[in-house]
Design a protein around this motif. Structure first.
Motif, PDB file in Angstrom:
ATOM      1  N   GLY B 123       0.838  -1.198   0.000  1.00  0.00           N
ATOM      2  CA  GLY B 123       0.000   0.000   0.000  1.00  0.00           C
ATOM      3  C   GLY B 123       0.871   1.246   0.000  1.00  0.00           C
ATOM      4  N   ILE B 124       0.488   2.238  -0.785  1.00  0.00           N
ATOM      5  CA  ILE B 124       1.256   3.480  -0.850  1.00  0.00           C
ATOM      6  C   ILE B 124       0.361   4.630  -0.409  1.00  0.00           C
ATOM      7  CG2 ILE B 124       2.532   5.062  -2.348  1.00  0.00           C
ATOM      8  CD1 ILE B 124       3.013   2.579  -4.175  1.00  0.00           C
ATOM      9  N   ALA B 125       0.861   5.428   0.524  1.00  0.00           N
ATOM     10  CA  ALA B 125       0.089   6.572   0.998  1.00  0.00           C
ATOM     11  C   ALA B 125       0.604   7.843   0.339  1.00  0.00           C
ATOM     12  CB  ALA B 125       0.211   6.687   2.509  1.00  0.00           C
ATOM     13  N   VAL B 126      -0.318   8.759   0.023  1.00  0.00           N
ATOM     14  CA  VAL B 126       0.061  10.067  -0.509  1.00  0.00           C
ATOM     15  C   VAL B 126       0.023  11.041   0.655  1.00  0.00           C
ATOM     16  CG1 VAL B 126      -0.514  11.887  -2.138  1.00  0.00           C
ATOM     17  CG2 VAL B 126      -0.950   9.501  -2.721  1.00  0.00           C
ATOM     18  N   ILE B 127       1.143  11.702   0.897  1.00  0.00           N
ATOM     19  CA  ILE B 127       1.213  12.563   2.077  1.00  0.00           C
ATOM     20  C   ILE B 127       1.425  14.024   1.701  1.00  0.00           C
ATOM     21  CG2 ILE B 127       1.970  10.783   3.697  1.00  0.00           C
ATOM     22  CD1 ILE B 127       4.848  11.775   3.229  1.00  0.00           C
ATOM     23  N   THR B 128       0.891  14.910   2.530  1.00  0.00           N
ATOM     24  CA  THR B 128       1.078  16.344   2.322  1.00  0.00           C
ATOM     25  C   THR B 128       1.486  16.991   3.636  1.00  0.00           C
ATOM     26  OG1 THR B 128      -1.249  16.701   2.795  1.00  0.00           O
ATOM     27  CG2 THR B 128      -0.641  16.560   0.480  1.00  0.00           C
ATOM     28  N   ASN B 129       1.888  18.246   3.525  1.00  0.00           N
ATOM     29  CA  ASN B 129       2.251  19.013   4.709  1.00  0.00           C
ATOM     30  C   ASN B 129       1.021  19.214   5.592  1.00  0.00           C
ATOM     31  OD1 ASN B 129       2.735  21.907   6.043  1.00  0.00           O
ATOM     32  ND2 ASN B 129       4.698  20.931   5.651  1.00  0.00           N
ATOM     33  N   LYS B 130       1.263  19.273   6.887  1.00  0.00           N
ATOM     34  CA  LYS B 130       0.180  19.430   7.860  1.00  0.00           C
ATOM     35  C   LYS B 130      -0.706  20.645   7.593  1.00  0.00           C
ATOM     36  CE  LYS B 130       0.071  16.439  11.272  1.00  0.00           C
ATOM     37  NZ  LYS B 130      -1.157  15.894  11.764  1.00  0.00           N
ATOM     38  N   GLU B 131      -0.040  21.726   7.107  1.00  0.00           N
ATOM     39  CA  GLU B 131      -0.785  22.967   6.918  1.00  0.00           C
ATOM     40  C   GLU B 131      -1.754  22.909   5.742  1.00  0.00           C
ATOM     41  OE1 GLU B 131       1.958  26.262   6.584  1.00  0.00           O
ATOM     42  OE2 GLU B 131       3.098  25.448   8.274  1.00  0.00           O
ATOM     43  N   ASN B 132      -1.570  21.906   4.898  1.00  0.00           N
ATOM     44  CA  ASN B 132      -2.367  21.836   3.685  1.00  0.00           C
ATOM     45  C   ASN B 132      -3.824  21.504   4.001  1.00  0.00           C
ATOM     46  OD1 ASN B 132      -3.256  21.391   1.035  1.00  0.00           O
ATOM     47  ND2 ASN B 132      -1.207  20.727   0.461  1.00  0.00           N
ATOM     48  N   ILE B 163       2.800  23.551  -5.755  1.00  0.00           N
ATOM     49  CA  ILE B 163       2.952  22.163  -5.325  1.00  0.00           C
ATOM     50  C   ILE B 163       4.414  21.757  -5.491  1.00  0.00           C
ATOM     51  CG2 ILE B 163       2.239  19.769  -5.680  1.00  0.00           C
ATOM     52  CD1 ILE B 163      -0.358  20.762  -6.818  1.00  0.00           C
ATOM     53  N   VAL B 164       5.014  21.300  -4.424  1.00  0.00           N
ATOM     54  CA  VAL B 164       6.387  20.803  -4.498  1.00  0.00           C
ATOM     55  C   VAL B 164       6.308  19.278  -4.578  1.00  0.00           C
ATOM     56  CG1 VAL B 164       8.608  20.665  -3.348  1.00  0.00           C
ATOM     57  CG2 VAL B 164       7.263  22.752  -3.188  1.00  0.00           C
ATOM     58  N   VAL B 165       6.630  18.770  -5.769  1.00  0.00           N
ATOM     59  CA  VAL B 165       6.442  17.345  -6.035  1.00  0.00           C
ATOM     60  C   VAL B 165       7.662  16.555  -5.563  1.00  0.00           C
ATOM     61  CG1 VAL B 165       5.971  15.639  -7.808  1.00  0.00           C
ATOM     62  CG2 VAL B 165       5.026  17.929  -8.006  1.00  0.00           C
ATOM     63  N   THR B 197      12.702   6.704   2.565  1.00  0.00           N
ATOM     64  CA  THR B 197      11.360   7.002   3.038  1.00  0.00           C
ATOM     65  C   THR B 197      11.397   8.111   4.088  1.00  0.00           C
ATOM     66  OG1 THR B 197      10.770   4.717   2.677  1.00  0.00           O
ATOM     67  CG2 THR B 197       9.349   5.967   4.141  1.00  0.00           C
ATOM     68  N   GLY B 198      12.371   8.008   4.991  1.00  0.00           N
ATOM     69  CA  GLY B 198      12.502   8.987   6.055  1.00  0.00           C
ATOM     70  C   GLY B 198      12.722  10.387   5.511  1.00  0.00           C
ATOM     71  N   ALA B 199      13.530  10.496   4.467  1.00  0.00           N
ATOM     72  CA  ALA B 199      13.804  11.802   3.873  1.00  0.00           C
ATOM     73  C   ALA B 199      12.540  12.397   3.264  1.00  0.00           C
ATOM     74  CB  ALA B 199      14.895  11.677   2.809  1.00  0.00           C
ATOM     75  N   VAL B 200      11.733  11.546   2.620  1.00  0.00           N
ATOM     76  CA  VAL B 200      10.479  12.028   2.031  1.00  0.00           C
ATOM     77  C   VAL B 200       9.566  12.563   3.138  1.00  0.00           C
ATOM     78  CG1 VAL B 200       8.408  11.390   0.748  1.00  0.00           C
ATOM     79  CG2 VAL B 200      10.605  10.475   0.048  1.00  0.00           C
ATOM     80  N   LEU B 201       9.434  11.792   4.203  1.00  0.00           N
ATOM     81  CA  LEU B 201       8.601  12.222   5.332  1.00  0.00           C
ATOM     82  C   LEU B 201       9.084  13.569   5.882  1.00  0.00           C
ATOM     83  CD1 LEU B 201       7.970   9.072   7.548  1.00  0.00           C
ATOM     84  CD2 LEU B 201       6.246  10.502   6.473  1.00  0.00           C
ATOM     85  N   ALA B 202      10.404  13.678   6.100  1.00  0.00           N
ATOM     86  CA  ALA B 202      10.962  14.889   6.703  1.00  0.00           C
ATOM     87  C   ALA B 202      10.758  16.097   5.804  1.00  0.00           C
ATOM     88  CB  ALA B 202      12.446  14.687   6.992  1.00  0.00           C
ATOM     89  N   LYS B 203      10.976  15.909   4.505  1.00  0.00           N
ATOM     90  CA  LYS B 203      10.840  17.030   3.567  1.00  0.00           C
ATOM     91  C   LYS B 203       9.389  17.477   3.454  1.00  0.00           C
ATOM     92  CE  LYS B 203      14.855  18.178   1.740  1.00  0.00           C
ATOM     93  NZ  LYS B 203      15.427  19.508   1.696  1.00  0.00           N
ATOM     94  N   VAL B 204       8.481  16.524   3.374  1.00  0.00           N
ATOM     95  CA  VAL B 204       7.062  16.878   3.270  1.00  0.00           C
ATOM     96  C   VAL B 204       6.613  17.576   4.555  1.00  0.00           C
ATOM     97  CG1 VAL B 204       4.717  15.959   3.072  1.00  0.00           C
ATOM     98  CG2 VAL B 204       6.507  15.075   1.603  1.00  0.00           C
ATOM     99  N   ALA B 205       7.120  17.092   5.680  1.00  0.00           N
ATOM    100  CA  ALA B 205       6.739  17.695   6.955  1.00  0.00           C
ATOM    101  C   ALA B 205       7.261  19.128   7.076  1.00  0.00           C
ATOM    102  CB  ALA B 205       7.267  16.844   8.106  1.00  0.00           C
ATOM    103  N   SER B 206       8.411  19.420   6.447  1.00  0.00           N
ATOM    104  CA  SER B 206       9.009  20.744   6.626  1.00  0.00           C
ATOM    105  C   SER B 206       8.728  21.703   5.474  1.00  0.00           C
ATOM    106  CB  SER B 206      10.522  20.616   6.837  1.00  0.00           C
ATOM    107  OG  SER B 206      11.131  20.140   5.668  1.00  0.00           O
ATOM    108  N   GLY B 209       3.197  23.011   1.072  1.00  0.00           N
ATOM    109  CA  GLY B 209       2.900  22.801  -0.345  1.00  0.00           C
ATOM    110  C   GLY B 209       3.486  21.540  -0.915  1.00  0.00           C
ATOM    111  N   ALA B 210       4.181  20.765  -0.095  1.00  0.00           N
ATOM    112  CA  ALA B 210       4.807  19.554  -0.615  1.00  0.00           C
ATOM    113  C   ALA B 210       3.819  18.403  -0.696  1.00  0.00           C
ATOM    114  CB  ALA B 210       5.977  19.151   0.279  1.00  0.00           C
ATOM    115  N   ILE B 211       4.066  17.516  -1.650  1.00  0.00           N
ATOM    116  CA  ILE B 211       3.312  16.265  -1.744  1.00  0.00           C
ATOM    117  C   ILE B 211       4.322  15.149  -1.954  1.00  0.00           C
ATOM    118  CG2 ILE B 211       2.928  16.471  -4.255  1.00  0.00           C
ATOM    119  CD1 ILE B 211       0.137  15.208  -3.744  1.00  0.00           C
TER     120      ILE B 211
END
Lengths: 299, 289
Positions: B123-132, B163-165, B197-206, B209-211
């Motif tokens: 399963g793959i989840a699509v994640i965005t920044n909290k502020e979105n 959107i930061v892809v 995976t960790g880098a993706v999580l960290a970048k999206v969290a920080s 506009g990131a996805i």
């Protein structure tokens, strides 16, 4: 008497073995890189690989063009020097010519500390502090742009700034020692002829220390070209034309980020990327050797 | 001599680099073995099981075979990662026992005698920044975001923010799966390609506009997970089929499992045992019902 001779002999042999070991290390690395790096060149084609601009290693019809990656490394290193060398040189001048003993002591220990900070720390700070700033700047600059792809601040400019700070200690410490090596009589003569202190520094001392400063610059090139960890964290990592606000990938980060899951030809191409990097480093070292030789001749 | 010695060291170093991606597996394999019920009496089976196929299944296969081989020391499991299609071709040609595919089998493949055994679900989840503020995205829009046709959240009823892809590096199984499911394979325009995976999580969290996309099991509350076509990314929705960003991991055999050799039967028994299920969940996959 005899015992002494034996000890002498043994010591000589140990020294020799150590020296030979490092030579063999260099030779075997060179041989290994060429062995592993050249097959992909013939399989993909030299021109397609080195001058291709499309990097799609996992596509149906895979494309392995690494031109943008090579250019990113070259442009990135060049821009790093443009920022790092003037700042480093001026700091070195201040340290060796102008600062008092106490300030110089504080400053040089700060520079030493800068050199000792691991690159992952630079990367971390770049990622957490620099990238968000860059993103704000990016939003202002490209607010009306239709084509620009927003990178969230992870771009080449961030990498350049991080690298510029990273090469500072090298440039500073090598420059300081060469500036200090300029004989006092040169300075005295210049001052006696009526030149001001600043004129003396820029027209007499720096030219006299030229080859040493150049050595520092070349060492800086080596560091900037070979850095991987910090850049991997701040540069974004998409293969793009090396423009300041584009997410880029350099030769080093290319290997770091894709080696994990690459297989087959993709993997071989990554070795070729390593070979290209290795050749660049060899060129830099050759220049360094020449610069040092010239320095010796001048003295 | 020294030259050779050094090149061996180098080779080992490079190989170590190559397997770091699977580094997390060893612990899961050990755990799986500990949970195994039968400790004795496994030694009478000897032989080799060969697998070939999907690169995305590398992590699962490595972990599973490591755990399996420590349970059955007499059996050697060899796996090659040639791609789903190539694996099924090898199976049809009879050169391997099991063909791995990270998708359902096609009609012509089942017609050739291949039987689909779903061992795990990715399963793959699509994640965005909290502020979105955007909470849902349609499959079509998601594909457009990743191919660069939609570049602002305002087009998705969010605020005016670029959107930061963000995605994974070429060769990553998650990227492979994501692009395959959205049918945007090699058409994606990534602003950032990160290697973990960790880098993706960290970048999206920080990054506002990131996805990004990550394996379902690693989503935490530093980011928000989008619902796709109204369905929340959860195990239940994946098993019921309403969440579309999932794909089966198939270990296909030629003919039903009970027609296979004892070795292959033992393999599937192990995969379906508690120890096997443990390995599956340890590598972040969902166990099929």
């Amino acid at each position: 008497m005899k015992r002494k001779a034996v000890i002498e002999k043994i010591a000589l042999i140990i020294l020799m073995i150590c020296a030979v070991l490092s030579i063999f290390a260099v030779c075997s690395i060179t041989v290994y890189m060429f062995m592993k790096g050249t097959p992909a060149l013939s399989k993909v084609g030299v021109h397609k690989l080195l001058f291709g601009t499309v990097w799609k290693p996992t596509a149906e019809s895979a494309s392995y063009g690494i031109l943008y990656i090579i250019l990113s490394s070259i442009v990135g290193t060049g821009m790093t020097l443009l920022i790092g060398v003037p700042v480093g040189l001026m700091t070195a001048v201040f340290l060796s010519e102008i600062a008092g003993k106490r300030i110089a002591a504080v400053l040089s220990s700060a520079v030493e500390l800068l050199a000792a900070i691991p690159s992952v720390i630079y990367g971390l700070i770049g990622m957490m502090v620099l990238n968000p700033w860059m993103y704000k700047l990016e939003k202002i600059i490209f607010s009306n742009s239709k084509e620009h792809q927003f990178t969230g601040g992870a771009n080449m400019l961030s990498a350049i700034i991080v690298l510029a700070i990273m090469i500072l200690p090298t440039v500073i410490s090598v420059s300081v020692s060469s500036l200090k090596g300029v004989t006092a009589s040169l300075r005295s003569a210049s001052l006696a002829l009526g030149a001001t202190e600043i004129q003396t520094i820029f027209k007499v001392v720096i030219p006299a220390a030229k080859s040493g400063i150049l050595t520092g610059v070349v060492l800086g090139i080596g560091r900037a070209l070979g850095e991987a960890v910090a850049i991997n964290m701040v540069a974004g990592g998409s293969v793009n034309i090396p423009l300041p606000f584009n997410s880029v990938r350099t030769l080093t980060t290319q290997i770091v980020s894709e080696m994990g899951y690459a297989n087959g030809l993709h993997r071989q191409v990554l070795f070729t990327v390593g070979l290209v990097l290795y050749i660049f480093i060899m060129i830099v070292n050759y220049i360094l050797l020449r610069a040092r030789k010239k320095g010796v001749e001048n003295e | 001599m020294k030259k050779r010695f050094l090149s061996i060291i180098l080779t080992v170093g490079v190989m170590a680099m190559a397997v770091t991606g699977c580094g997390g597996n060893s612990s899961s394999a050990d755990k799986g073995n500990g949970d195994g019920t039968s400790a004795a009496g496994n030694s009478e089976l000897t032989g080799t099981i060969t697998l070939a196929g999907s690169t995305s299944m590398e992590k699962l296969c490595e972990a599973m075979s490591e755990s399996f081989m420590s349970e059955y020391p007499g059996i050697t499991v060899t796996a090659e990662y040639t791609g789903s299609g190539a694996g099924l071709e090898s199976l049809a040609a009879g050169s391997v026992d099991i063909g791995n595919a990270s998708r359902h089998l096609k009609d012509d493949e089942t017609a050739g005698g291949a039987v689909e055994n779903v061992v795990a679900i990715d399963g793959i989840a699509v994640i965005t920044n909290k502020e979105n503020k955007v909470k849902d995205i349609s499959k079509e829009d998601l594909a457009k975001v990743y191919s660069g046709d939609i570049d602002n959240w305002s087009k998705l009823e969010g605020k005016d923010e670029a959107i930061v892809v963000i995605g994974r590096e070429a060769g990553s199984g998650t990227r492979d799966g994501f692009e395959e499911l959205l049918d945007v394979k090699d058409k994606c325009k990534y602003a950032q390609e990160l290697d973990s995976t960790g880098a993706v999580l960290a970048k999206v969290a920080s990054t506002p506009g990131a996805i990004g996309y990550v394996s379902l099991d690693v989503v935490d509350d530093s980011v928000s997970a989008l619902t796709v076509d109204g369905a929340e990314a959860s195990e239940e929705n994946i098993l019921s089929g309403s969440y579309i960003l999932s794909r089966p991991f198939v270990m296909a055999t030629k003919g039903e499992i009970d027609k296979q050799s004892d070795l292959v039967k033992t393999w599937f028994d192990y995969v379906k045992s508690d120890a096997g299920k443990d390995v599956i969940s340890k590598v972040g996959l969902i166990i099929p019902e």
